[in-house]
Write an enzyme that holds these catalytic residues in place. Structure first.
Site, PDB file in Angstrom:
ATOM      1  N   GLY A 285      -5.222  -5.561  -7.560  1.00 49.13           N
ATOM      2  CA  GLY A 285      -4.197  -6.224  -6.762  1.00 49.13           C
ATOM      3  C   GLY A 285      -3.518  -7.330  -7.524  1.00 49.13           C
ATOM      4  O   GLY A 285      -3.257  -8.411  -6.995  1.00 49.13           O
ATOM      5  N   ALA A 286      -3.168  -7.053  -8.790  1.00 56.76           N
ATOM      6  CA  ALA A 286      -2.738  -8.118  -9.701  1.00 56.76           C
ATOM      7  C   ALA A 286      -1.233  -8.181  -9.899  1.00 56.76           C
ATOM      8  O   ALA A 286      -0.766  -8.927 -10.757  1.00 56.76           O
ATOM      9  CB  ALA A 286      -3.420  -7.922 -11.058  1.00 56.76           C
ATOM     10  N   ASN A 287      -0.451  -7.455  -9.110  1.00 54.71           N
ATOM     11  CA  ASN A 287       0.988  -7.469  -9.354  1.00 54.71           C
ATOM     12  C   ASN A 287       1.706  -8.625  -8.646  1.00 54.71           C
ATOM     13  O   ASN A 287       2.873  -8.897  -8.910  1.00 54.71           O
ATOM     14  CB  ASN A 287       1.633  -6.150  -8.935  1.00 54.71           C
ATOM     15  CG  ASN A 287       1.483  -5.878  -7.450  1.00 54.71           C
ATOM     16  OD1 ASN A 287       0.495  -5.272  -7.053  1.00 54.71           O
ATOM     17  ND2 ASN A 287       2.431  -6.301  -6.627  1.00 54.71           N
TER      18      ASN A 287
ATOM     19  N   GLY B  18       0.995 -12.538  -6.004  1.00 55.05           N
ATOM     20  CA  GLY B  18       0.119 -13.447  -5.278  1.00 55.05           C
ATOM     21  C   GLY B  18      -1.078 -13.931  -6.072  1.00 55.05           C
ATOM     22  O   GLY B  18      -0.993 -14.252  -7.261  1.00 55.05           O
ATOM     23  N   ILE B  19      -2.219 -13.984  -5.391  1.00 55.19           N
ATOM     24  CA  ILE B  19      -3.448 -14.505  -5.989  1.00 55.19           C
ATOM     25  C   ILE B  19      -3.858 -13.693  -7.208  1.00 55.19           C
ATOM     26  O   ILE B  19      -4.258 -14.243  -8.232  1.00 55.19           O
ATOM     27  CB  ILE B  19      -4.570 -14.514  -4.934  1.00 55.19           C
ATOM     28  CG1 ILE B  19      -4.258 -15.535  -3.833  1.00 55.19           C
ATOM     29  CG2 ILE B  19      -5.921 -14.843  -5.571  1.00 55.19           C
ATOM     30  CD1 ILE B  19      -5.172 -15.430  -2.632  1.00 55.19           C
ATOM     31  N   GLY B  20      -3.781 -12.378  -7.113  1.00 48.67           N
ATOM     32  CA  GLY B  20      -4.189 -11.528  -8.227  1.00 48.67           C
ATOM     33  C   GLY B  20      -3.366 -11.773  -9.473  1.00 48.67           C
ATOM     34  O   GLY B  20      -3.902 -11.815 -10.592  1.00 48.67           O
TER      35      GLY B  20
ATOM     36  N   SER C  93     -12.547 -14.180   2.860  1.00 51.28           N
ATOM     37  CA  SER C  93     -11.713 -14.991   3.738  1.00 51.28           C
ATOM     38  C   SER C  93     -12.567 -15.644   4.810  1.00 51.28           C
ATOM     39  O   SER C  93     -13.607 -15.117   5.218  1.00 51.28           O
ATOM     40  CB  SER C  93     -10.644 -14.117   4.407  1.00 51.28           C
ATOM     41  OG  SER C  93      -9.994 -14.805   5.454  1.00 51.28           O
TER      42      SER C  93
ATOM     43  N   TYR D  94      -9.881  -6.789  10.278  1.00 50.72           N
ATOM     44  CA  TYR D  94      -9.680  -7.532   9.032  1.00 50.72           C
ATOM     45  C   TYR D  94     -10.871  -8.447   8.782  1.00 50.72           C
ATOM     46  O   TYR D  94     -11.400  -8.524   7.672  1.00 50.72           O
ATOM     47  CB  TYR D  94      -8.387  -8.342   9.100  1.00 50.72           C
ATOM     48  CG  TYR D  94      -8.126  -9.162   7.867  1.00 50.72           C
ATOM     49  CD1 TYR D  94      -7.665  -8.566   6.695  1.00 50.72           C
ATOM     50  CD2 TYR D  94      -8.349 -10.543   7.856  1.00 50.72           C
ATOM     51  CE1 TYR D  94      -7.437  -9.309   5.548  1.00 50.72           C
ATOM     52  CE2 TYR D  94      -8.123 -11.297   6.715  1.00 50.72           C
ATOM     53  CZ  TYR D  94      -7.661 -10.671   5.570  1.00 50.72           C
ATOM     54  OH  TYR D  94      -7.451 -11.420   4.430  1.00 50.72           O
TER      55      TYR D  94
END
Length: 284
Positions: free
Chosen positions: A16-18, A20-22, A142, A167
């Site tokens: 998930g690195a494209n 935000g946090i990633g 979270s 979630y």
């Protein structure tokens, strides 16, 4: 956070690195001199992110592997690529995650949030275990775990679905996975941790056409930046003192006790076995 130049020659994988946090975590690791592999679902956005990190950091050893973490076939193919060359992985950051306002099943028949937020990182970590000896596994969890109550007989929320509740269940699963991985990986020297990034003004909730999307746009100015949200994850991946925190849940670089079922080690072991069955691994 300033990353010390102690990552030269280290190999790091961030899902998930494209954005935000990633993206922030991957960028920090690249600035520290690591070889960084971005694992992203969208090839175009992933390629843009990898190029941006290379340009910003001057580190040319930033690569992209395309993978939908919620699809077991994709994860298995991705792990074959990551395993090539017999090189160890020093840091694995399980960051890919989604919030889905409606119940949706993946092609593999799993509820989407469960598939992406828990089963995908569970499968990926297990398939890479022998490459992670002596390494660190960091998972983005979270505070939403506090409102969740897990039912191992209904992990896919087939009987009753609430987006917020499901979630929270997947974020609770991240914490329980971390605790059990720390126990199982002790002999391998694996340090497993997870963290709460805080309320971050990212793409969270943007797929919700209703109240969640409106609320996120309304409060975005008051939320943390992705860089602020990524700080604990970067610290867990790089700080020498974080190497002693295996099994812990961290908020703002401080160990916190998870709420509710988050400290139930029997549930953690049972979830591990249930997850193994769901992704086609041998349960212990």
């Amino acid at each position: 956070m300033t990353v010390p130049p102690a990552l030269e020659g280290k190999r790091c994988v961030v899902t998930g690195a494209n954005a935000g946090i990633g993206l922030e975590i991957a960028s920090a690791l690249a600035r520290g001199g690591a070889d960084v592999t971005l694992v992203c679902r969208n090839p175009e956005r992933g390629a843009v992110a990898a190029a941006a990190i290379r340009d910003a950091t001057g580190n040319r050893r930033v690569t992209l592997t395309v993978c939908d973490v919620g699809e077991p076939r994709d994860v298995r193919t991705c792990c074959e690529t990551l395993r090539a060359g017999d090189r160890r992985i020093d840091v694995l950051v399980n960051n890919a995650g989604i919030y889905a306002p409606r119940r949706h099943l993946t092609p593999a028949g799993r509820e989407q949030m469960l598939a992406v937020n828990h089963l995908g990182p569970f499968l990926m970590t297990n398939l890479l275990l022998d490459r992670l000896d002596g390494g660190r596994v960091i998972t983005t969890s979270s505070a939403a775990h506090a409102m969740a109550k897990m039912d191992l007989n209904d992990l896919d929320a087939a009987r009753r679905f609430s987006a917020f509740r499901q979630y929270g269940v997947t974020k609770l699963a991240n914490i329980l996975f971390t605790r059990e991985l720390a126990r199982r990986g002790r002999d391998r020297g694996i340090v497993a941790t997870c963290f709460h990034p805080g309320g971050v003004g990212s793409e969270f909730g943007q797929d919700d056409p209703g109240l969640m999307r409106f609320a996120m746009r309304l409060v975005r100015r008051f939320l943390r930046t992705p860089a602020q949200g990524a700080d604990s994850g970067i610290w867990l991946a790089t700080a020498p003192e974080a190497g002693s925190l295996s099994g812990q849940y961290v908020v703002d670089r401080r160990v916190q006790t998870p709420r509710g079922q988050g400290t139930d080690d029997e549930l953690a072991a049972a979830l591990w076995d249930a997850s193994a069955r769901l992704v086609g691994l041998e349960a212990s």
